[in-house]
Write a protein that holds these residues in place. Structure first.
Motif, PDB file in Angstrom:
ATOM      1  N   GLY A 188       0.862  -1.211  -0.013  1.00  0.00           N
ATOM      2  CA  GLY A 188       0.085   0.052  -0.074  1.00  0.00           C
ATOM      3  C   GLY A 188       0.663   1.354  -0.036  1.00  0.00           C
ATOM      4  N   ARG A 189       2.091   1.173   0.183  1.00  0.00           N
ATOM      5  CA  ARG A 189       3.091   2.274   0.364  1.00  0.00           C
ATOM      6  C   ARG A 189       4.327   2.318  -0.416  1.00  0.00           C
ATOM      7  NH1 ARG A 189      -0.857   0.895   2.487  1.00  0.00           N
ATOM      8  NH2 ARG A 189      -1.377   0.520   4.305  1.00  0.00           N
ATOM      9  N   VAL A 190       4.132   1.496  -1.536  1.00  0.00           N
ATOM     10  CA  VAL A 190       5.335   1.189  -2.036  1.00  0.00           C
ATOM     11  C   VAL A 190       5.765   2.130  -3.337  1.00  0.00           C
ATOM     12  CG1 VAL A 190       5.887  -1.180  -1.425  1.00  0.00           C
ATOM     13  CG2 VAL A 190       4.545  -0.579  -3.617  1.00  0.00           C
ATOM     14  N   GLY A 191       7.008   2.199  -3.791  1.00  0.00           N
ATOM     15  CA  GLY A 191       7.401   3.005  -4.796  1.00  0.00           C
ATOM     16  C   GLY A 191       7.881   4.559  -4.780  1.00  0.00           C
ATOM     17  N   ALA A 192       8.166   4.899  -5.899  1.00  0.00           N
ATOM     18  CA  ALA A 192       8.527   6.542  -6.013  1.00  0.00           C
ATOM     19  C   ALA A 192       8.396   6.869  -7.401  1.00  0.00           C
ATOM     20  CB  ALA A 192      10.203   6.563  -5.944  1.00  0.00           C
ATOM     21  N   VAL A 193       8.275   8.113  -7.608  1.00  0.00           N
ATOM     22  CA  VAL A 193       7.700   8.630  -8.939  1.00  0.00           C
ATOM     23  C   VAL A 193       8.952   8.488  -9.836  1.00  0.00           C
ATOM     24  CG1 VAL A 193       6.982  10.670 -10.355  1.00  0.00           C
ATOM     25  CG2 VAL A 193       5.693   9.936  -8.106  1.00  0.00           C
ATOM     26  N   THR A 194       8.780   7.979 -10.992  1.00  0.00           N
ATOM     27  CA  THR A 194       9.813   7.715 -12.049  1.00  0.00           C
ATOM     28  C   THR A 194      10.137   8.986 -12.869  1.00  0.00           C
ATOM     29  OG1 THR A 194       9.094   5.609 -12.339  1.00  0.00           O
ATOM     30  CG2 THR A 194      10.516   6.157 -14.007  1.00  0.00           C
ATOM     31  N   GLY A 196       2.847 -11.733   0.665  1.00  0.00           N
ATOM     32  CA  GLY A 196       2.615 -12.093   1.864  1.00  0.00           C
ATOM     33  C   GLY A 196       0.937 -12.451   2.094  1.00  0.00           C
ATOM     34  N   ASN A 197       0.419 -11.765   3.086  1.00  0.00           N
ATOM     35  CA  ASN A 197      -1.216 -11.935   3.268  1.00  0.00           C
ATOM     36  C   ASN A 197      -1.721 -10.623   2.655  1.00  0.00           C
ATOM     37  OD1 ASN A 197      -0.582  -9.696   5.005  1.00  0.00           O
ATOM     38  ND2 ASN A 197      -0.765 -11.325   6.779  1.00  0.00           N
ATOM     39  N   LEU A 198      -1.132  -9.941   1.791  1.00  0.00           N
ATOM     40  CA  LEU A 198      -1.578  -8.511   1.118  1.00  0.00           C
ATOM     41  C   LEU A 198      -1.997  -9.004  -0.252  1.00  0.00           C
ATOM     42  CD1 LEU A 198      -0.394  -4.919   1.853  1.00  0.00           C
ATOM     43  CD2 LEU A 198      -1.163  -5.640  -0.505  1.00  0.00           C
ATOM     44  N   LEU A 199      -3.217  -8.630  -0.678  1.00  0.00           N
ATOM     45  CA  LEU A 199      -3.438  -8.836  -2.068  1.00  0.00           C
ATOM     46  C   LEU A 199      -3.694  -7.755  -2.753  1.00  0.00           C
ATOM     47  CD1 LEU A 199      -6.303 -11.394  -1.079  1.00  0.00           C
ATOM     48  CD2 LEU A 199      -4.082 -11.915  -1.760  1.00  0.00           C
ATOM     49  N   PHE A 200      -3.239  -7.522  -4.143  1.00  0.00           N
ATOM     50  CA  PHE A 200      -3.678  -6.451  -5.114  1.00  0.00           C
ATOM     51  C   PHE A 200      -4.194  -7.089  -6.282  1.00  0.00           C
ATOM     52  CE2 PHE A 200       0.824  -7.358  -6.091  1.00  0.00           C
ATOM     53  CZ  PHE A 200       0.739  -7.107  -7.361  1.00  0.00           C
ATOM     54  N   THR A 201      -5.072  -6.433  -7.133  1.00  0.00           N
ATOM     55  CA  THR A 201      -5.627  -6.879  -8.329  1.00  0.00           C
ATOM     56  C   THR A 201      -5.171  -6.030  -9.433  1.00  0.00           C
ATOM     57  OG1 THR A 201      -7.432  -7.947  -7.107  1.00  0.00           O
ATOM     58  CG2 THR A 201      -7.701  -7.495  -9.531  1.00  0.00           C
ATOM     59  N   LEU A 202      -4.870  -6.811 -10.397  1.00  0.00           N
ATOM     60  CA  LEU A 202      -4.500  -5.959 -11.830  1.00  0.00           C
ATOM     61  C   LEU A 202      -5.644  -6.218 -12.967  1.00  0.00           C
ATOM     62  CD1 LEU A 202      -0.767  -6.824 -12.232  1.00  0.00           C
ATOM     63  CD2 LEU A 202      -1.854  -4.825 -11.559  1.00  0.00           C
ATOM     64  N   ARG A 203      -6.226  -5.337 -13.359  1.00  0.00           N
ATOM     65  CA  ARG A 203      -7.236  -5.504 -14.387  1.00  0.00           C
ATOM     66  C   ARG A 203      -7.103  -4.580 -15.641  1.00  0.00           C
ATOM     67  NH1 ARG A 203     -13.635  -4.341 -13.505  1.00  0.00           N
ATOM     68  NH2 ARG A 203     -14.270  -4.326 -15.627  1.00  0.00           N
ATOM     69  N   GLU A 261      -6.610  -3.399   1.042  1.00  0.00           N
ATOM     70  CA  GLU A 261      -6.578  -2.680   2.239  1.00  0.00           C
ATOM     71  C   GLU A 261      -6.576  -1.126   2.053  1.00  0.00           C
ATOM     72  OE1 GLU A 261      -2.306  -2.158   3.942  1.00  0.00           O
ATOM     73  OE2 GLU A 261      -3.302  -4.026   4.724  1.00  0.00           O
ATOM     74  N   SER A 262      -6.481  -0.629   0.629  1.00  0.00           N
ATOM     75  CA  SER A 262      -6.461   0.800   0.302  1.00  0.00           C
ATOM     76  C   SER A 262      -7.553   1.219  -0.494  1.00  0.00           C
ATOM     77  CB  SER A 262      -5.098   1.049  -0.170  1.00  0.00           C
ATOM     78  OG  SER A 262      -4.691   2.409  -0.731  1.00  0.00           O
ATOM     79  N   VAL A 263      -7.772   2.610  -0.373  1.00  0.00           N
ATOM     80  CA  VAL A 263      -8.838   3.021  -1.236  1.00  0.00           C
ATOM     81  C   VAL A 263      -8.222   3.807  -2.391  1.00  0.00           C
ATOM     82  CG1 VAL A 263     -10.230   3.613   0.625  1.00  0.00           C
ATOM     83  CG2 VAL A 263      -8.838   5.128  -0.168  1.00  0.00           C
ATOM     84  N   GLY A 264      -9.060   3.738  -3.735  1.00  0.00           N
ATOM     85  CA  GLY A 264      -8.683   4.375  -4.834  1.00  0.00           C
ATOM     86  C   GLY A 264      -8.010   3.400  -5.791  1.00  0.00           C
ATOM     87  N   THR A 265      -7.833   3.774  -6.939  1.00  0.00           N
ATOM     88  CA  THR A 265      -7.209   3.040  -8.018  1.00  0.00           C
ATOM     89  C   THR A 265      -5.853   3.570  -8.660  1.00  0.00           C
ATOM     90  OG1 THR A 265      -9.600   2.215  -8.759  1.00  0.00           O
ATOM     91  CG2 THR A 265      -7.874   1.886 -10.241  1.00  0.00           C
ATOM     92  N   ARG A 266      -5.161   2.858  -8.797  1.00  0.00           N
ATOM     93  CA  ARG A 266      -3.682   3.247  -9.640  1.00  0.00           C
ATOM     94  C   ARG A 266      -3.639   2.691 -10.866  1.00  0.00           C
ATOM     95  NH1 ARG A 266       0.594   2.384  -4.225  1.00  0.00           N
ATOM     96  NH2 ARG A 266      -0.865   3.090  -2.848  1.00  0.00           N
ATOM     97  N   GLY A 320      -4.015   2.688  10.037  1.00  0.00           N
ATOM     98  CA  GLY A 320      -4.101   1.440   9.520  1.00  0.00           C
ATOM     99  C   GLY A 320      -4.627   1.342   7.976  1.00  0.00           C
ATOM    100  N   SER A 321      -6.027   0.791   7.704  1.00  0.00           N
ATOM    101  CA  SER A 321      -6.805   0.708   6.605  1.00  0.00           C
ATOM    102  C   SER A 321      -7.761   1.779   6.407  1.00  0.00           C
ATOM    103  CB  SER A 321      -7.136  -0.443   6.306  1.00  0.00           C
ATOM    104  OG  SER A 321      -8.345  -0.753   5.120  1.00  0.00           O
ATOM    105  N   ASP A 322      -7.819   2.543   5.394  1.00  0.00           N
ATOM    106  CA  ASP A 322      -8.723   3.348   4.854  1.00  0.00           C
ATOM    107  C   ASP A 322      -9.973   2.506   4.832  1.00  0.00           C
ATOM    108  OD1 ASP A 322      -7.594   5.561   5.187  1.00  0.00           O
ATOM    109  OD2 ASP A 322      -6.630   5.726   3.188  1.00  0.00           O
ATOM    110  N   VAL A 323      -9.990   1.536   4.190  1.00  0.00           N
ATOM    111  CA  VAL A 323     -11.196   0.744   3.623  1.00  0.00           C
ATOM    112  C   VAL A 323     -11.983   0.280   4.951  1.00  0.00           C
ATOM    113  CG1 VAL A 323     -11.696  -1.366   2.924  1.00  0.00           C
ATOM    114  CG2 VAL A 323     -10.286  -0.500   1.633  1.00  0.00           C
ATOM    115  N   LEU A 324     -11.305   0.080   6.109  1.00  0.00           N
ATOM    116  CA  LEU A 324     -11.851  -0.416   7.447  1.00  0.00           C
ATOM    117  C   LEU A 324     -12.324   0.934   7.963  1.00  0.00           C
ATOM    118  CD1 LEU A 324      -9.606  -2.841   8.982  1.00  0.00           C
ATOM    119  CD2 LEU A 324     -11.486  -3.294   7.657  1.00  0.00           C
ATOM    120  N   ALA A 325     -11.703   1.929   8.013  1.00  0.00           N
ATOM    121  CA  ALA A 325     -12.362   3.120   8.440  1.00  0.00           C
ATOM    122  C   ALA A 325     -13.491   3.623   7.839  1.00  0.00           C
ATOM    123  CB  ALA A 325     -11.337   4.561   8.202  1.00  0.00           C
TER     124      ALA A 325
END
Length: 481
Positions: free
Chosen positions: A11-17, A94-101, A115-120, A317-322
Motif C-alpha cells: 500500500g505504500r511502495v514506490g517512487a515517482v519515475t 505475503g497476506n496482502l492482496l492486489f488486483t490488476l485489471r 486494504e487501500s482506497v482508490g485505483t492506481r 491502518g486501512s482506509d477501507v476499514l475506516a
C-alpha cells in the motif's frame, strides 16, 4: 514500517519515475488477448506516479522501485485464484492482496489494493529499464543519493513544512566520504528528513527505527493506547467496556441514552504483526459493528440519543476499514474525500486527477443521530481519514479536542541499496475536488479543549469527554432516529 500502521508493504511502495528515465513503448500482445480486445497481463508495467515498475510473468510478479538515478527490487508476489471475467488477476505479497485489471486502451492496466482506497493506473513498457538489471552501488554517497532523490520526486510538502530540500542535500552530502560508517550515515539521513516533523516518514536499519511526529504531540504507541484505555474505563465510562480487535475497538452504553465507541486502530485486530491478514481484520470489525449497531440501538423508543466516537488515540491502518465504520453512520451515500498523488518528479505542484472516495451506506442497521467526535494529536493517518470522512455526514459530528496529526497519505515503503528501509508520503487527500487538505496542520476541532493534559490525567479528569456529554445531551430529540 508503514503509514503509521495504515498502509503496510504494498500500500505504500514506490517512487515517482523521472519522465526521462523510462520511455513508454508499445508491445505486441497475444492473439487471444487481441481477440477480446484486452491486453495480456504478462509484461512490464510502469505505474503513474509512485515510481513503481511491475514485471508480470505468468503467476509471478516482481516490483521495482525507481527514480531517475535508481532501480531497486522492492517486493515479489504470486498469483492467486482464477482469472476474472474481465481478465483481472489477483496477486499475493505475503497476506496482502492486489488486483490488476486490463483497461482500454490495451496498453493500460489498473491496480486496486485490498486494504487501500482508490485505483492506481499503469502503462505498458517494452522492457524493464536497463538500470533494473544492473547492480546498484551501495557506497554511503550512493545510498544518500537514492534516499534524497526519492524524496525529491515524491514528497509533496516541502514548502508547507518549511524545508529546503536542495539546501539539505548541499549541507549533508558533503559530510559523506567512502569511509563514512553506517552509524554516521544513519545519522545523516535522519538529519535530512527529521525537520519535516512528518509522522509518515521513517527510517530503519533493521535494528533502529526513527519515525518523528509533529512537535507537541504523542505518537499513538500500543503502550500509550492501553494506558489511555485504562484511564477512560476508570474515569469516563461508568459501565464495562465491551472490546473487540485486541482492544482496538471498544463500546459501552452510557446513562441517558448515549453510546461510547472508542477506535484506536484500523488494523491489527486479529494479530499484532498483521500475520492474519486484512480479511480477518475486516471480519472482526464487522462482528463488532454488528454487535454495536443493533436495530434497537438505532431505531425506536430505545434508540441512542447520541454517540461519542473517541478517535483521540488512533494509530491508523486501512482506509477501507475506516470507511466500513462510516458506512454504519449514514443512510445516504456521499463523497468522503478526494485522493491524488504527485505526478511529476520535477514539479512538486503537479498531481494526478483527483479521485473521489465514496461512502456507501451499510445494508445493516445504521446510526444517523448526533455524534460528538473526539480528536487530538495522537489521531494519525487512517484515524484522520476517518474523521475527514465523517465531515460530509449529515448531521455532521461536532469535533471536540485538538488538531489531528496532519498525515493522510498512504506511505511509500522504499528500500535503499544497502538494504535499509524508509517511508514517505506522496499523496494528498483534499476535502473537495480542487480544495485544500488538512495535511501538515491536521483537522481542527470545532470546540478546542486540551486532550489528556498531565494535570487532568493526575486528577482523573477528562474535560473533552465531559464536553461531549454536554453537547449530546443538549441535542434536540427530533434530530435523530
Amino acid at each position: 514500517m508503514r503509514r503509521t500502521s495504515r498502509r503496510r508493504t504494498l500500500g505504500r511502495v514506490g517512487a515517482v519515475t523521472a519522465a526521462s528515465a523510462l520511455v513508454v513503448a508499445g508491445t505486441a500482445v497475444g492473439s487471444e488477448a487481441r481477440a477480446v480486445g484486452r491486453p495480456a497481463l504478462d509484461g512490464v508495467w510502469r505505474m503513474d506516479g509512485y515510481g513503481l515498475v511491475l514485471s508480470v510473468e505468468g503467476t509471478a510478479v516482481t516490483a521495482y522501485q525507481t527514480t531517475a538515478i535508481s532501480c531497486l527490487p522492492n517486493f515479489a508476489g504470486t498469483r492467486v485464484g482464477a482469472t476474472g471475467p474481465h481478465g483481472e488477476a489477483t496477486f499475493a505479497v505475503g497476506n496482502l492482496l492486489f488486483t490488476l485489471r486490463p483497461d482500454r486502451p490495451a496498453r493500460q492496466v489498473s491496480m486496486t489494493i485490498q486494504e487501500s482506497v482508490g485505483t492506481r493506473h499503469l502503462i505498458r513498457l517494452a522492457a524493464l529499464p536497463a538500470r533494473c538489471s544492473q547492480p546498484a552501488p551501495a557506497d554511503p554517497r550512493s545510498v544518500f543519493d537514492v534516499f534524497w532523490q526519492t524524496y525529491k520526486e515524491n514528497y509533496p510538502f516541502f514548502a508547507a513544512r518549511g524545508v529546503d530540500w536542495e539546501a539539505t542535500r548541499e549541507r549533508l552530502r558533503a559530510e559523506i566520504t567512502p569511509t563514512t560508517t553506517d552509524a554516521d550515515l544513519f545519522r545523516i539521513l535522519t538529519e535530512a528528513f527529521a525537520p519535516l516533523n512528518d509522522a509518515h516518514t521513517g527510517l530503519s536499519d533493521g535494528t533502529t527505527i526513527v519515525a518523528p511526529t509533529r512537535p507537541g504531540t504523542i505518537g499513538p504507541s500500543r503502550a500509550y493506547d492501553r494506558s489511555i484505555l485504562a484511564f477512560v474505563q476508570a474515569h469516563d465510562v461508568t459501565t464495562p467496556l465491551q472490546e473487540w480487535g485486541r482492544g482496538h475497538i471498544a463500546y459501552a452504553d452510557l446513562p441517558g441514552g448515549i453510546g461510547y465507541l472508542r477506535l484506536s486502530s484500523f488494523t491489527g485486530y486479529t494479530s499484532a504483526d498483521g500475520s492474519e491478514g486484512f480479511a480477518d481484520d475486516e471480519a472482526e470489525l464487522t462482528k463488532a459493528l454488528d454487535t454495536i449497531f443493533t436495530r434497537d440501538r438505532v431505531q425506536g423508543p430505545n434508540a441512542l440519543r447520541g454517540l461519542i466516537i473517541d478517535d483521540r488515540v488512533n494509530g491508523g491502518g486501512s482506509d477501507v476499514l475506516a470507511l466500513d465504520v462510516v458506512s454504519r453512520l449514514t443512510s445516504k451515500p456521499y463523497t468522503a474525500y478526494w485522493k491524488k498523488h504527485r505526478d511529476d518528479p520535477n514539479d512538486a505542484s503537479r498531481f494526478s486527477k483527483p479521485e473521489p472516495i465514496r461512502v456507501a451506506p451499510s445494508e445493516q442497521p445504521v446510526y444517523h443521530g448526533p455524534i460528538a467526535l473526539l480528536t487530538g494529536g495522537s489521531t494519525v493517518s487512517a484515524g484522520e481519514t476517518f474523521a475527514q470522512a465523517l465531515m460530509g455526514r449529515s448531521p455532521a459530528p461536532v469535533r471536540i479536542g485538538e488538531n489531528t496529526q496532519g498525515v493522510f497519505s498512504d506511505t511509500l515503503n522504499c528500500v535503499l541499496p544497502n538494504g535499509w528501509e524508509f517511508a514517505l508520503p506522496n499523496e494528498v487527500y483534499p476535502v473537495t475536488r480542487n480544495g485544500p487538505s488538512f495535511d501538515v496542520t491536521g483537522i481542527p476541532p470545532q470546540i478546542r479543549i486540551p486532550v489528556f493534559p498531565d494535570d487532568e490525567i493526575a486528577a482523573g479528569k477528562d474535560s473533552v469527554f465531559s464536553k461531549a456529554l454536554t453537547v449530546l445531551k443538549a441535542s434536540r430529540p427530533d434530530t435523530h432516529s
